[in-house]
Design an enzyme around this catalytic site. Structure first.
Site, PDB file in Angstrom:
ATOM      1  N   ASN A  35      10.391  27.330 -12.954  1.00  0.00           N
ATOM      2  CA  ASN A  35       9.236  26.728 -13.801  1.00  0.00           C
ATOM      3  C   ASN A  35       8.313  28.148 -13.234  1.00  0.00           C
ATOM      4  O   ASN A  35       8.031  28.208 -12.234  1.00  0.00           O
ATOM      5  CB  ASN A  35       8.586  25.698 -13.602  1.00  0.00           C
TER       6      ASN A  35
ATOM      7  N   HIS B 272      11.281  13.780 -12.822  1.00  0.00           N
ATOM      8  CA  HIS B 272      10.354  14.733 -13.250  1.00  0.00           C
ATOM      9  C   HIS B 272       9.153  13.529 -12.862  1.00  0.00           C
ATOM     10  O   HIS B 272       8.315  13.530 -13.790  1.00  0.00           O
ATOM     11  CB  HIS B 272      10.388  14.965 -14.703  1.00  0.00           C
TER      12      HIS B 272
ATOM     13  N   GLU C 212      10.376  20.698  -9.872  1.00  0.00           N
ATOM     14  CA  GLU C 212       9.369  21.173  -8.841  1.00  0.00           C
ATOM     15  C   GLU C 212       9.067  20.140  -7.836  1.00  0.00           C
ATOM     16  O   GLU C 212       7.958  19.662  -7.684  1.00  0.00           O
ATOM     17  CB  GLU C 212       7.881  21.125  -9.861  1.00  0.00           C
TER      18      GLU C 212
ATOM     19  N   ARG D 199      15.450  20.455 -22.947  1.00  0.00           N
ATOM     20  CA  ARG D 199      15.465  19.887 -21.655  1.00  0.00           C
ATOM     21  C   ARG D 199      14.278  18.615 -21.654  1.00  0.00           C
ATOM     22  O   ARG D 199      13.082  18.901 -21.941  1.00  0.00           O
ATOM     23  CB  ARG D 199      14.867  20.792 -20.733  1.00  0.00           C
TER      24      ARG D 199
ATOM     25  N   GLU E 147      10.963  25.963 -17.657  1.00  0.00           N
ATOM     26  CA  GLU E 147       9.653  25.871 -18.117  1.00  0.00           C
ATOM     27  C   GLU E 147       8.680  27.311 -18.035  1.00  0.00           C
ATOM     28  O   GLU E 147       8.878  28.125 -17.065  1.00  0.00           O
ATOM     29  CB  GLU E 147       8.844  24.825 -17.274  1.00  0.00           C
TER      30      GLU E 147
ATOM     31  N   TYR F  16       4.585  30.044 -13.870  1.00  0.00           N
ATOM     32  CA  TYR F  16       3.358  30.009 -14.885  1.00  0.00           C
ATOM     33  C   TYR F  16       2.445  31.131 -14.453  1.00  0.00           C
ATOM     34  O   TYR F  16       1.778  31.839 -15.138  1.00  0.00           O
ATOM     35  CB  TYR F  16       2.555  28.704 -14.747  1.00  0.00           C
TER      36      TYR F  16
HETATM   37  C1  FCB Z   1       4.570  21.988 -14.811  1.00  0.00           C
HETATM   38  C2  FCB Z   1       5.292  20.427 -14.772  1.00  0.00           C
HETATM   39  C3  FCB Z   1       5.205  20.378 -16.289  1.00  0.00           C
HETATM   40  C4  FCB Z   1       3.857  20.749 -17.064  1.00  0.00           C
HETATM   41  C5  FCB Z   1       3.742  22.136 -16.782  1.00  0.00           C
HETATM   42  C6  FCB Z   1       2.374  22.533 -17.619  1.00  0.00           C
HETATM   43  O1  FCB Z   1       4.088  22.019 -13.210  1.00  0.00           O
HETATM   44  O2  FCB Z   1       6.530  20.498 -14.552  1.00  0.00           O
HETATM   45  O3  FCB Z   1       5.263  18.708 -16.335  1.00  0.00           O
HETATM   46  O4  FCB Z   1       2.857  19.565 -16.666  1.00  0.00           O
HETATM   47  O5  FCB Z   1       3.532  22.172 -15.528  1.00  0.00           O
END
Ligand code: FCB
Length: 453
Positions: free
Chosen positions: A292, A118, A163, A74, A359, A294
């Site tokens: 994405n 992006h 995002e 990607r 992500e 985290y």
């Molecule tokens: C996300 C972003 C990516 C990277 C990660 C850690 O928010 O999409 O570009 O910075 O975090």
């Protein structure tokens, strides 16, 4: 633990974070060039001028992906390489790079997954108001049409936006990302115009009538109260509104969440940027959703935060990092169960559609040890736990089709500059040497086995 036969395993990067070559072959300036060159905005004054120099090291990077057995990559297209001023005819030299990239992936049987936006908006468009200007949605659709025409033959997966929450709130609301504005009203306008741009771009690409898969990527964070108190539960609901529902509701239901809009209306924000029929465009069907993931947003009620430049202060809420949680080098809590939760929620509350994790990964204080290795066992255990959490969601019926680890390479981590390393491949920035970390070898085995031990 096995994954379905056609499950797609890969990694992700973004143009400004890896390419470098910011003044080459007719590329125009983006808001991140301006922002990173403004003193005090990025840690250590770092910029993406050179980054991982992928623009010049493409073959080497593609060979490494192939050696590691990657099935997908990607990447994002830099809008200012294609339209240096944000509108008008394409700069063919900009396309040459992405054609080489896409062809190089195909030759190695690696599936390209292309993100159109992006975060690197052409500076010329920001000078006209950027995403707060409705015209930027039209410009984005025009740009999407141009890229689609050039590359749709060879790219099967298309992601309009990466995002939009981060673009809007970090860039226009909190000022910690480009273009650096601090105004919730602007962040809301930016949100709307990003989503509208997504919808208009979808219509353009869809009209080509081919079988490509078209979607959008959201950063989703389950929100939960930090304490078992009514005020904190309400704060979590407000945070869920801004971070998740403000994007999911218009995309899947064709409406903005009323509680979020009334919160801002009561604070005097003029929301008249939403025109009749905009939501019809925004909610055009997508083929897949990119997520994405985290960490979760654990929050408490915090009326005293008003006016602070921290996430959710304008919602009278404050993020709290749970004491017990393991933290990454970003200070983010490690919470794999949140991935299962958000995947299942999409299916139960919004739509049962194909999903890709576009992500997921973590920052580690990596270094090359005296043996020449980078032993990132924290990243291995992080990925292992998140792959299991994704599998759990599949057991619960979620149609998860693939997983892109963030990131292939250590790279320019936005406001954190080069201080945070997310790659499965270490980049020694001074020499641009690539050193696959332990996690790269481990991931390679996971892919080969299509499963975990
Ligand atoms: C996300 C972003 C990516 C990277 C990660 C850690 O928010 O999409 O570009 O910075 O975090």
């Amino acid at each position: 633990m096995r994954f379905p036969e056609n499950f797609l395993w890969g990694t992700a990067t973004a143009a400004y974070q890896v390419e470098g070559a910011v003044n080459e072959d007719g590329r125009g300036a983006s808001i991140w060039d301006t922002f990173s060159h403004t003193p005090g905005k990025v840690h250590h004054g770092d910029t993406g001028d050179i980054a991982c120099d992928q623009y010049h090291r493409l073959e080497e990077d593609l060979d490494l992906m192939s050696e590691l057995g990657m099935q997908a990559y990607r990447f994002s297209v830099a809008w200012p390489r294609i339209q240096p001023e944000g509108s008008g005819p394409a700069n063919q030299k900009g396309f040459d790079f992405y054609r080489r990239l896409v062809d190089g992936l195909r030759q190695r049987s690696i599936e390209p997954m292309l993100t159109l936006y992006h975060w690197d908006l052409p500076q010329a468009l920001e000078d006209l108001g950027g995403w707060t200007n409705r015209d930027t949605s039209e410009r984005f659709a025009e740009y999407a049409g141009i890229v689609y025409e050039a590359l749709s033959d060879n790219v099967g997966f298309w992601i309009t936006l990466n995002e939009p929450w981060v673009s809007a709130w970090m860039g226009y609301g909190l000022g910690v990302h480009a273009p650096g504005h601090k105004d919730s009203a602007r962040a809301l306008a930016a949100t709307h115009h990003l989503l509208l741009g997504h919808g208009l771009a979808m219509e353009r690409m869809r009209s080509a009538g081919d079988g490509n898969q078209l979607g959008v990527t959201l950063n989703l964070h389950p929100a939960r109260p930090s304490r078992d108190r009514q005020a904190d539960r309400e704060a979590a609901r407000r945070v869920d509104g801004q971070a998740n529902r403000l994007y999911l509701d218009p995309l899947f239901r064709g409406e903005f969440p009323e509680d979020v809009f009334s919160h801002y209306r009561e604070r005097g924000v003029d929301l008249s940027f939403v025109h009749d029929d905009d939501l019809v465009s925004i909610s055009v069907p997508i083929d897949f959703l990119g997520i994405n993931y985290y960490f979760r947003n654990t929050v408490r009620d915090a009326p005293e935060e008003q006016g602070q430049s921290v996430p959710f202060a304008d919602l009278d809420a404050r993020p709290v990092i749970p004491d017990a949680a393991e933290k990454t080098a970003m200070g983010w809590p490690v919470e794999p169960e949140g991935l299962t939760e958000i995947l299942v929620r999409i299916k139960e509350e919004y739509a049962d559609l194909p999903i890709y994790v576009t992500e997921n990964g973590r920052a580690v204080h990596d270094y090359i040890d005296p043996e020449g290795d980078v032993d990132d066992e924290e990243r291995v255990s992080y990925l292992d736990a998140h792959f299991r959490a994704a599998h759990e969601a599949m057991d619960r019926g979620v149609d998860l089709r693939g997983y892109m680890v963030w990131s292939f390479l250590d790279n320019f981590e936005w406001a954190e500059g080069y201080s945070k390393r997310f790659g499965i491949v270490f980049v020694e920035y001074g020499t641009q040497r690539r050193v696959p970390k332990s996690s790269a070898r481990w991931y390679s085995e996971v892919i080969r086995r299509n499963g975990l031990e």
